[in-house]
Design a protein around this motif. Structure first.
Motif, PDB file in Angstrom:
ATOM      1  N   SER A  23      46.980  29.208  38.284  1.00  0.00           N
ATOM      2  CA  SER A  23      46.057  30.342  38.332  1.00  0.00           C
ATOM      3  C   SER A  23      45.628  30.777  36.942  1.00  0.00           C
ATOM      4  O   SER A  23      44.477  31.167  36.743  1.00  0.00           O
ATOM      5  CB  SER A  23      46.694  31.525  39.064  1.00  0.00           C
ATOM      6  N   ILE A  24      46.529  30.713  35.999  1.00  0.00           N
ATOM      7  CA  ILE A  24      46.153  31.044  34.620  1.00  0.00           C
ATOM      8  C   ILE A  24      45.118  30.036  34.120  1.00  0.00           C
ATOM      9  O   ILE A  24      44.147  30.409  33.467  1.00  0.00           O
ATOM     10  CB  ILE A  24      47.399  31.089  33.713  1.00  0.00           C
ATOM     11  N   PHE A  27      41.744  30.853  36.572  1.00  0.00           N
ATOM     12  CA  PHE A  27      41.111  32.162  36.420  1.00  0.00           C
ATOM     13  C   PHE A  27      41.010  32.608  34.972  1.00  0.00           C
ATOM     14  O   PHE A  27      40.313  33.560  34.676  1.00  0.00           O
ATOM     15  CB  PHE A  27      41.851  33.213  37.251  1.00  0.00           C
ATOM     16  N   GLY A  28      41.696  31.924  34.075  1.00  0.00           N
ATOM     17  CA  GLY A  28      41.514  32.210  32.657  1.00  0.00           C
ATOM     18  C   GLY A  28      40.101  31.855  32.215  1.00  0.00           C
ATOM     19  O   GLY A  28      39.519  32.508  31.346  1.00  0.00           O
ATOM     20  N   LEU A  31      37.581  34.627  32.919  1.00  0.00           N
ATOM     21  CA  LEU A  31      37.571  35.756  31.986  1.00  0.00           C
ATOM     22  C   LEU A  31      36.703  35.479  30.761  1.00  0.00           C
ATOM     23  O   LEU A  31      36.230  36.405  30.116  1.00  0.00           O
ATOM     24  CB  LEU A  31      38.998  36.096  31.547  1.00  0.00           C
ATOM     25  N   GLY A  42      37.726  37.766  37.815  1.00  0.00           N
ATOM     26  CA  GLY A  42      38.870  37.295  37.039  1.00  0.00           C
ATOM     27  C   GLY A  42      39.855  38.398  36.725  1.00  0.00           C
ATOM     28  O   GLY A  42      41.066  38.199  36.788  1.00  0.00           O
ATOM     29  N   PHE A  46      43.501  38.152  38.102  1.00  0.00           N
ATOM     30  CA  PHE A  46      44.456  37.872  37.037  1.00  0.00           C
ATOM     31  C   PHE A  46      45.427  39.024  36.798  1.00  0.00           C
ATOM     32  O   PHE A  46      46.603  38.804  36.542  1.00  0.00           O
ATOM     33  CB  PHE A  46      43.681  37.560  35.752  1.00  0.00           C
ATOM     34  N   PHE A  47      44.942  40.254  36.870  1.00  0.00           N
ATOM     35  CA  PHE A  47      45.796  41.392  36.520  1.00  0.00           C
ATOM     36  C   PHE A  47      46.325  42.175  37.717  1.00  0.00           C
ATOM     37  O   PHE A  47      47.223  43.000  37.548  1.00  0.00           O
ATOM     38  CB  PHE A  47      45.035  42.345  35.595  1.00  0.00           C
ATOM     39  N   LEU A  50      47.538  38.263  41.044  1.00  0.00           N
ATOM     40  CA  LEU A  50      48.474  37.247  40.561  1.00  0.00           C
ATOM     41  C   LEU A  50      49.878  37.796  40.314  1.00  0.00           C
ATOM     42  O   LEU A  50      50.860  37.187  40.763  1.00  0.00           O
ATOM     43  CB  LEU A  50      47.922  36.564  39.311  1.00  0.00           C
TER      44      LEU A  50
END
Length: 71
Positions: A23-24, A27-28, A31, A42, A46-47, A50
């Motif tokens: 996922s990092i 979805f990184g 961002l 994202g 992500f925040f 996840l």
């Protein structure tokens, strides 16, 4: 049955690590894409989502390994 629970606990923790890693990576990129729609999506994934998913799987796996479901 307890042996199966312990092995599945290890599987849940490994799954949490794999989800976090992939996922990092996926979805990184959202961002840093520069589009506002990707940035909002994202940030939410992500925040918010996840950490909840990874923490839930890790706790579930830890409880399975340490026999917290022994009743």
């Amino acid at each position: 049955m307890n042996t199966v629970k312990k092995y599945l606990g290890i599987v849940w923790i490994a799954l949490a690590v794999a989800i976090a890693y992939f996922s990092i990576g996926i979805f990184g990129g959202k961002l840093t894409s520069g589009k506002q729609d990707d940035l909002v999506f994202g940030i939410i994934v992500f925040f918010i989502l996840l950490p909840m998913v990874v923490t839930g799987l890790t706790i579930f796996g830890w409880y399975a390994i340490t026999d917290e479901y022994e009743d």
